[in-house]
Design an enzyme around this catalytic site. Structure first.
Site, mmCIF file in Angstrom:
data_model
loop_
_atom_site.group_PDB
_atom_site.id
_atom_site.type_symbol
_atom_site.label_atom_id
_atom_site.label_comp_id
_atom_site.label_asym_id
_atom_site.label_seq_id
_atom_site.Cartn_x
_atom_site.Cartn_y
_atom_site.Cartn_z
ATOM 1 N N LYS A 29 0.815 -1.212 0.000
ATOM 2 C CA LYS A 29 0.000 0.000 0.000
ATOM 3 C C LYS A 29 0.853 1.269 0.000
ATOM 4 O O LYS A 29 0.470 2.269 -0.621
ATOM 5 C CB LYS A 29 -0.953 0.010 1.193
ATOM 6 C CG LYS A 29 -0.296 0.151 2.558
ATOM 7 C CD LYS A 29 -1.330 0.146 3.662
ATOM 8 C CE LYS A 29 -0.674 0.222 5.034
ATOM 9 N NZ LYS A 29 0.024 1.490 5.275
ATOM 10 N N THR A 30 2.018 1.237 0.675
ATOM 11 C CA THR A 30 2.857 2.434 0.706
ATOM 12 C C THR A 30 3.359 2.772 -0.691
ATOM 13 O O THR A 30 3.443 3.945 -1.068
ATOM 14 C CB THR A 30 4.045 2.236 1.677
ATOM 15 O OG1 THR A 30 3.541 1.866 2.960
ATOM 16 C CG2 THR A 30 4.835 3.526 1.834
ATOM 17 N N ASP A 215 -3.876 7.407 4.754
ATOM 18 C CA ASP A 215 -3.391 6.050 5.010
ATOM 19 C C ASP A 215 -4.056 5.503 6.277
ATOM 20 O O ASP A 215 -4.451 6.266 7.157
ATOM 21 C CB ASP A 215 -1.867 6.107 5.186
ATOM 22 C CG ASP A 215 -1.231 4.729 5.213
ATOM 23 O OD1 ASP A 215 -1.879 3.766 4.758
ATOM 24 O OD2 ASP A 215 -0.083 4.612 5.686
ATOM 25 N N GLU A 216 -4.180 4.180 6.366
ATOM 26 C CA GLU A 216 -4.744 3.513 7.551
ATOM 27 C C GLU A 216 -6.106 4.105 7.933
ATOM 28 O O GLU A 216 -6.377 4.417 9.098
ATOM 29 C CB GLU A 216 -3.773 3.616 8.746
ATOM 30 C CG GLU A 216 -2.366 3.101 8.483
ATOM 31 C CD GLU A 216 -2.274 1.583 8.443
ATOM 32 O OE1 GLU A 216 -3.334 0.927 8.415
ATOM 33 O OE2 GLU A 216 -1.157 1.058 8.422
ATOM 34 N N ARG A 605 2.381 -10.772 10.393
ATOM 35 C CA ARG A 605 3.717 -10.148 10.549
ATOM 36 C C ARG A 605 4.799 -11.118 10.068
ATOM 37 O O ARG A 605 5.922 -10.707 9.784
ATOM 38 C CB ARG A 605 4.010 -9.791 12.008
ATOM 39 C CG ARG A 605 3.109 -8.780 12.701
ATOM 40 C CD ARG A 605 2.830 -7.556 11.888
ATOM 41 N NE ARG A 605 1.609 -7.687 11.127
ATOM 42 C CZ ARG A 605 1.273 -6.902 10.112
ATOM 43 N NH1 ARG A 605 2.090 -5.962 9.710
ATOM 44 N NH2 ARG A 605 0.126 -7.075 9.459
#
Length: 670
Positions: A29-30, A215-216, A605
């Site tokens: 996404k970044t 974002d988020e 993670r």
């Protein structure tokens, strides 16, 4: 753009209206956000000064800005681009609009400790129990995030505790304004109210920001949601990136339903799903998908990866918490010695910080280096903030926030009502509180004994200032600490003698740092003095320093909440038990869905290997309690699990583990 997959490219290209990018864990996404910013500037002709990208952490905004700058390759059109946290954006708005808000230019920002200190003083003044200060603070924060004024909070309060909190909220707000100050929640709330009450100011900001990226988005609370909606206006020039499966911050006001609200606010909303994961093996993603499928969804998505099937997920049942921590410590050492895996490529994740205490002891025993994330940074410690506030007032008497922190530290019998009158007078006169103490006009609004105490303090500070400039400044500051018996104050306000000694060691370390900073400055600038040294210390960015330390070769220990946004080749997820994960509070309040999302975050993670541990018994308040395996274990695909210690009989696995141990011992002796 050639590096993007088709869905990512679609998200970057689309500027025809509002866009929701539903971005699964590890889906890049970044890259989408940063490339979209570059695309807006390079290909769409929107100047950087007319674009804002907002996120939640300083680290994320710094990383985003660095990546955008690299993509722009020096394009001057990128000048003035805003990449910031929500709170930094709010701070910028308040600074630029302080006249419309009735603030003096140098307004103060209260952090959590400042807020608690003020609330404690107000509660003591009203003969109320000050041990409720944390409850009051949290309730006020919650009300601010929900956009409630003190009057609205009082009108809705029914229980005695809610009425207490609402009254404290009202007084607290009056004092904040008198002090020319805002708190952390105000950094969003104040701009929203400004925009709602003054349309001409909102129109100016809407014209300035022609495109907004968030974002988020699933972590936004009500006030953040309103800020975004106001800034975007009717244009719909908006891209939000979020994942409802990673919404884990309801306890601080986050509303995953804001993702759902988007379709109502913007009927033409386009949705692009990023489902290809670039982080984890297929087996880890299958486990995550199977688990989170038990939660209801507005938007369905399934993560997939082309990184291979990967190793089975290990589930290790242990006798008790001691055996669990022992096993994790030996596993990390084994991975390092036998597989030559660096310690920094391993992370241990847990539900609560208390789980790390025993684990730390075991890691120390086996000499496994580790970093405990989420600890208090040096400059955030109370004793360091105290001394730094004294130093700030020494070099800048106009710093009202520092002045307020030290005026009653140690106690000088200067109450909140005195400070409120001083604050109101200084706001009317547009001068600092320190300078207001010397004005004759203050005698008209304040009792003589209160004014005498204020002036005695200011006179003493001026004496210390002269000593700094006429003699050895380090000696002068030590004299200042002796005058207020700061060591005695530390001892009086510490939980033990050992803690008091540790806190004073921190103070001495700060003084040594100040001395060495001044000496280094004087090598280049012989005239540099204590003022330059203090300013240099104030400018130290502790976040950057902590991130540099993270590069060292240590096992990372952190809560599941703190792990969001990070990734590690080898992850240990400990304490997978009922009443731990899911947490007892969530079970009692029927909030299992967020706990499931938390487990999902932990699983995703892991890049290569995931090990889940749990204990059959745990000590609690001196009593040994039996533990039940987490319900989330039953929601994982059994064919992808390798279970150990649950009474299973698997001679092949036992033989493999025995042989691995023998090989490890042999290698060590060789």
């Amino acid at each position: 753009m050639s590096r993007l997959n088709p869905r990512q490219k679609e998200a970057v290209d689309y500027i025809g209206g509002p866009l929701l990018v539903l971005a699964g864990a590890g889906s890049g996404k970044t890259s989408v956000i940063t490339r979209k910013i570059a695309y807006l500037i390079n290909a769409c002709g929107i100047a950087g000064r007319n674009i804002a990208a907002v996120t939640f952490t300083n680290k994320a905004s710094r990383e985003m800005k660095e990546r955008v700058n690299a993509l722009l390759e020096g394009n001057p059109a990128g000048k003035g681009l805003t990449v910031a946290t929500f709170h930094n954006l709010g701070l910028t708005i308040i600074k630029r609009e302080h006249k419309h808000l009735g603030f003096k230019p140098g307004f103060s920002i209260f952090d959590d400790q400042d807020t608690k200190a003020l609330l404690k003083d107000l509660m003591l003044q009203n003969n109320e129990e000050s041990d409720q200060v944390d409850v009051v603070r949290n309730q006020i924060s919650s009300w601010k995030n929900e956009m409630l004024t003190p009057a609205q909070a009082l009108a809705s309060a029914q229980l005695p505790q809610d009425i207490l909190c609402a009254r404290a909220y009202d007084e607290y707000e009056q004092h904040l304004r008198a002090y020319n100050a805002v708190d952390f929640d105000d950094l969003i709330l104040v701009p929203v109210r400004l925009f709602e009450e003054q349309p001409q100011v909102l129109e100016r900001w809407q014209n300035r920001l022609r495109y907004l990226l968030v974002d988020e988005y699933q972590d936004t609370n009500l006030s953040q949601y309103r800020l975004v909606k106001l800034l975007v206006g009717h244009r719909g020039a908006l891209t939000v990136v979020g994942d409802d499966d990673q919404s884990i911050y309801a306890w601080r006001g986050a509303r995953p339903e804001n993702l759902v609200q988007l379709e109502k606010d913007y009927p033409s909303l386009k949705v692009v799903k990023l489902e290809q994961n670039y982080r984890s093996t297929s087996r880890i993603l299958k486990a995550a998908n199977t688990l989170i499928a038990n939660n209801p969804h507005v938007y369905e998505k399934t993560l997939w990866s082309d990184m291979g099937l990967g190793d089975p997920i290990r589930v290790i049942h242990t006798r008790n918490e001691d055996a669990e921590c022992e096993r994790i410590a030996t596993e990390t050492l084994d991975l390092h010695l036998r597989n030559n895996i660096q310690f920094k490529d391993m992370a241990v994740l847990y539900r609560g910080n208390f789980q790390a205490r025993l684990l730390e002891m075991k890691l120390q025993h086996y000499q496994v280096p580790y970093k405990l994330n989420g600890g208090t940074s040096f400059f955030a410690r109370a004793e360091i903030k105290d001394l730094m506030s004294y130093l700030k007032v020494l070099v800048n008497p106009d710093d009202d926030n520092a002045f307020l922190r030290i005026i009653n530290l140690p106690r000088r019998e200067i109450g909140p009502s005195t400070l409120q009158k001083l604050g109101q007078y200084s706001v009317e006169r547009q001068i600092s509180m320190f300078n207001a103490c010397e004005e004759l006009g203050l005698e008209q609004v304040m009792p003589a004994n209160a004014l005498e105490r204020l002036r005695r303090f200011c006179s003493w500070m001026q004496h210390i200032y002269r000593q700094c400039h006429q003699g050895d400044p380090i000696d002068a500051i030590y004299e200042m600490m002796r005058d207020i018996d700061y060591e005695g104050w530390i001892a009086q306000n510490s939980s033990s003698d050992a803690m008091a000694e540790k806190r004073m060691q921190n103070v001495h370390f700060l003084m040594d740092s100040l001395k060495s900073t001044m000496e280094r400055l004087q090598e280049d600038e012989p005239d540099a003095g204590i003022q330059e040294a203090i300013n240099r210390l104030i400018l130290i960015d502790m976040l950057d320093r902590q991130e540099e330390e993270d590069d060292s070769n240590r096992v990372q220990l952190m809560t599941l909440h703190a792990s969001k946004g990070l990734e590690f080749p080898h992850v240990f997820l400990m304490g997978m038990e009922e009443e731990l994960l899911p947490h007892r509070n969530s079970i009692e309040t029927d909030n299992i869905e967020e706990e499931r999302r938390l487990a999902y975050v932990g699983i995703t993670r892991a890049k290569r290997c995931l090990t889940i541990t749990l204990a059959k018994q745990r000590k609690q308040y001196g009593e040994v309690l039996d533990c039940l395996p987490s319900r989330f274990l039953d929601e994982l695909p059994p064919e992808d699990l390798e279970i150990e210690g649950a009474g299973e009989k698997c001679p092949v696995q036992n033989q493999k583990r025995g042989q691995a141990t023998l090989n490890n011992l042999k290698n060590m002796f060789d």
